[in-house]
Design an enzyme around this catalytic site. Structure first.
Site, short mmCIF file in Angstrom:
data_model
loop_
_atom_site.label_atom_id
_atom_site.label_comp_id
_atom_site.label_asym_id
_atom_site.label_seq_id
_atom_site.Cartn_x
_atom_site.Cartn_y
_atom_site.Cartn_z
N THR A 164 0.82 -1.21 0.00
CA THR A 164 0.00 0.00 0.00
C THR A 164 0.86 1.27 0.00
O THR A 164 0.57 2.21 -0.73
CB THR A 164 -0.86 0.00 1.26
OG1 THR A 164 -0.04 -0.43 2.36
CG2 THR A 164 -2.03 -0.95 1.13
N PHE B 182 -7.89 4.62 4.53
CA PHE B 182 -7.40 3.75 5.59
C PHE B 182 -8.50 2.91 6.22
O PHE B 182 -8.31 2.31 7.29
CB PHE B 182 -6.65 4.56 6.65
CG PHE B 182 -5.34 5.11 6.14
CD1 PHE B 182 -4.23 4.29 6.04
CD2 PHE B 182 -5.22 6.43 5.75
CE1 PHE B 182 -3.01 4.77 5.55
CE2 PHE B 182 -4.01 6.93 5.27
CZ PHE B 182 -2.91 6.10 5.16
N CYS C 132 -7.07 0.83 9.43
CA CYS C 132 -5.65 0.49 9.34
C CYS C 132 -4.90 0.75 10.63
O CYS C 132 -4.90 1.86 11.15
CB CYS C 132 -5.02 1.32 8.22
SG CYS C 132 -3.30 0.92 7.96
C1 HEM Z 1 -6.13 -2.42 7.51
C2 HEM Z 1 -5.11 0.82 4.01
C3 HEM Z 1 -0.45 0.90 5.41
C4 HEM Z 1 -1.35 -2.80 8.39
C5 HEM Z 1 -6.26 -1.53 6.44
C6 HEM Z 1 -7.51 -1.21 5.78
C7 HEM Z 1 -7.21 -0.31 4.80
C8 HEM Z 1 -5.79 -0.05 4.85
C9 HEM Z 1 -8.19 0.30 3.81
C10 HEM Z 1 -8.90 -1.81 6.10
C11 HEM Z 1 -9.13 -3.07 5.31
C12 HEM Z 1 -10.53 -3.65 5.45
O1 HEM Z 1 -11.43 -3.01 5.99
O2 HEM Z 1 -10.73 -4.78 4.97
C13 HEM Z 1 -3.76 1.13 4.09
C14 HEM Z 1 -3.08 2.10 3.26
C15 HEM Z 1 -1.77 2.14 3.68
C16 HEM Z 1 -1.63 1.17 4.74
C17 HEM Z 1 -3.74 2.92 2.16
C18 HEM Z 1 -0.61 2.98 3.20
C19 HEM Z 1 -0.70 4.07 2.50
C20 HEM Z 1 -0.29 -0.07 6.37
C21 HEM Z 1 0.93 -0.35 7.08
C22 HEM Z 1 0.67 -1.40 7.91
C23 HEM Z 1 -0.72 -1.78 7.73
C24 HEM Z 1 2.23 0.42 6.90
C25 HEM Z 1 1.58 -2.07 8.89
C26 HEM Z 1 2.57 -1.49 9.46
C27 HEM Z 1 -2.72 -3.01 8.39
C28 HEM Z 1 -3.38 -4.05 9.19
C29 HEM Z 1 -4.77 -3.92 8.95
C30 HEM Z 1 -4.91 -2.82 7.99
C31 HEM Z 1 -2.70 -5.05 10.09
C32 HEM Z 1 -5.90 -4.74 9.57
C33 HEM Z 1 -6.40 -4.03 10.81
C34 HEM Z 1 -7.54 -4.75 11.52
O3 HEM Z 1 -8.45 -5.25 10.86
O4 HEM Z 1 -7.52 -4.75 12.75
N1 HEM Z 1 -5.22 -0.79 5.86
N2 HEM Z 1 -2.86 0.57 4.95
N3 HEM Z 1 -1.27 -0.94 6.80
N4 HEM Z 1 -3.66 -2.30 7.70
FE1 HEM Z 1 -3.27 -0.80 6.42
#
Ligand code: HEM
Length: 462
Positions: free
Chosen positions: A269, A399, A406
């Site tokens: 991402t 996010f 996220c």
């Molecule tokens: C969840 C976007 C960077 C770890 C999510 C979700 C989105 C997202 C949209 C929700 C997904 C859903 O509802 O199915 C992004 C974007 C990023 C980014 C656009 C960068 C520009 C990161 C980074 C990490 C990360 C750097 C780790 C260090 C996670 C995790 C989840 C998550 C573990 C699941 C959270 C949960 O359900 O409790 N992200 N993310 N993401 N993201 Fe990110």
């Protein structure tokens, strides 16, 4: 109230709309349907149907966690073959989600992220050195180099593991395995219902890729167990953390699920974000100049420092506007908790799966009028951003939403700000092909396809 049916393309018996979706670029097909049907439409697949919503107003309604909750979409269901009930792919009611969430949240708190700055800086410097050595004679494969950056950064900061991607021409096998695994997870979720043996070759590859992912994570875990250290990082939290609610610790299997989850979620991402951001800067010279001037004014010629990070409001706005136009996760899935009516007129049964199509709601003309598709970071400066959020809640959702949003957002933000600042401070950039028009490469995330640029050192690196 009077209800109306949800429109959508008719599709074929058995396979429904399976063949209406472009396998290379599913998002493109979904955007086309959105243009054709408007704020809401339904697609049918073998055994299920998904309602797509595309306007800020409907997305806002579906972000209400009292009425809707995250659903594990059919693509994420396939990803679960590799990472089971890890943080990203866990169903809302699975106990491991809560355990991991409570144990890992503190590892991504503001202080923890600030402590990661020196290591983020180190990897960003490796990228800058590579480009400096390259000189302007060679075209940069933008997305590949940002993928090396973000993978090395998440692995180093969160688990003290060095992929050393800049010292190899080939990407680490993890990267290809992961990309293929994510593409195939999407493809499998839209598979026509043919006999299993028709798929035996791709299935074998799928499971081999999963093996590479799991072996990489097992290696990381094993090496930490053999050489314990005092770092307060994500891996330490996973090994030592105790859930305050249940008193549980994470099992080794759960640690491996989550290590892979973080390596995947933590880099694709952010790499996409940085690539799209440079695409936009090169397309918009006035924005580029303003962004570079901000960096020069704030950071001067010395090293980029932690205390600069909250003094770069224009760069932050550029990143926000980039994620508005190119959300690297272009949609998420939710389901209804009860029978309900949405938009005042569409009847919805309990458990109906939805796709929230951010790639479309982010350019809703009801919010942005005629300039919806234009790149205008000024509207994303704090004050304007907050005003928009008040008037059009949930207009910007890259996010995700609520408790399943996220966990890595502050990590991604600090990393992206630092890299933008360091690169703009040290280089002038030119597009390789001034006529390049944006094309997308899609796995579960999106990145620009075939985007190259050239970098010229400014007056001396810092
Ligand atoms: C969840 C976007 C960077 C770890 C999510 C979700 C989105 C997202 C949209 C929700 C997904 C859903 O509802 O199915 C992004 C974007 C990023 C980014 C656009 C960068 C520009 C990161 C980074 C990490 C990360 C750097 C780790 C260090 C996670 C995790 C989840 C998550 C573990 C699941 C959270 C949960 O359900 O409790 N992200 N993310 N993401 N993201 Fe990110």
């Amino acid at each position: 109230p009077e209800t109306v049916p949800i429109p959508g393309p008719a599709g074929l018996p058995l396979v429904g709309n399976t063949f209406d979706i472009d396998t290379e670029f599913p998002l493109g097909s979904m955007l086309n349907f959105a243009n054709q049907y408007g704020e809401i439409f339904r697609l049918n697949f073998p055994g299920r149907n998904v309602v797509f919503v595309t306007s800020q107003a409907l997305i806002h309604e579906l972000c209400d966690e009292k009425r809707f909750q995250k659903t594990v979409s059919s693509a994420l269901q396939e990803v679960r073959h590799g990472v089971h009930d890890g943080l990203f792919t866990a169903r809302n009611d699975e106990p491991n989600w809560g355990v991991a969430h409570r144990i890992l949240m503190p590892a991504f708190g503001p202080m923890a992220i600030q402590n990661m700055f020196p290591e983020m800086h180190e990897i960003a410097s490796q990228l800058a050195l590579k480009w400096a050595r390259h000189g302007s004679g060679e075209a940069i494969k933008v997305t590949d180099d940002f993928t090396r950056l973000t993978l090395d950064t998440i692995a180093l900061c969160s688990m003290d593991y060095r992929f050393n991607s800049y010292y190899h021409d080939e990407m680490h096998p993890f990267v290809d395995a992961m990309a293929d695994f994510l593409v195939e997870s999407g493809t499998r979720s839209r598979r026509p219902p043919l006999p299993g043996f028709m798929y035996s070759k791709v299935d074998r590859k799928f499971h081999e890729d999963i093996k590479i992912l799991r072996e990489t994570a097992e290696g990381v875990l094993k090496s930490r167990k053999e050489h314990p250290n005092q770092r307060k990082d994500l891996l330490t939290a996973m090994l030592d953390g105790v859930d305050p609610k249940t008193g549980q610790k994470l099992s080794d299997d759960s640690i491996i699920d989550n290590l892979i989850t973080f390596l995947i979620a933590g880099h694709e991402t952010t790499s996409g974000l940085l690539s799209f951001a440079f695409y936009q800067l090169l397309k918009n010279p006035e924005t580029y100049r303003r962004a570079q001037k901000e960096v020069d004014d704030v950071c001067g010629k010395g090293p980029v420092k932690l205390e600069h990070m909250n003094k770069l409001p224009y760069i932050a706005a550029v990143l926000r506007e980039t994620l508005r136009l190119s959300p690297t996760i272009p949609m998420i899935g939710v389901e209804s908790k009860e029978d309900t009516i949405i938009g005042g007129k569409y009847e919805i049964p309990k458990g109906q799966p939805f796709a929230l199509l951010f790639a479309k709601s982010h350019v809703d003309p009801a919010v942005f009028g005629d300039t919806a598709n234009d790149f205008m970071p000024e509207r994303m400066l704090d004050e304007n951003f907050e005003r928009l959020n008040k008037e059009f809640p949930d207009f910007w959702k890259p996010f995700g939403n609520g408790m399943r949003a996220c966990i890595g957002r502050p990590f991604a933000w600090q990393e992206a700000l630092l890299v933008m600042a360091m690169l703009l401070q040290n280089f002038n950039f030119m597009p390789e092909d001034p006529n390049y028009t944006l094309q997308y490469k899609q796995t579960l995330t999106t990145k620009p396809k075939g985007f190259y640029m050239r970098a010229m050192l400014r007056d001396g690196m810092s």
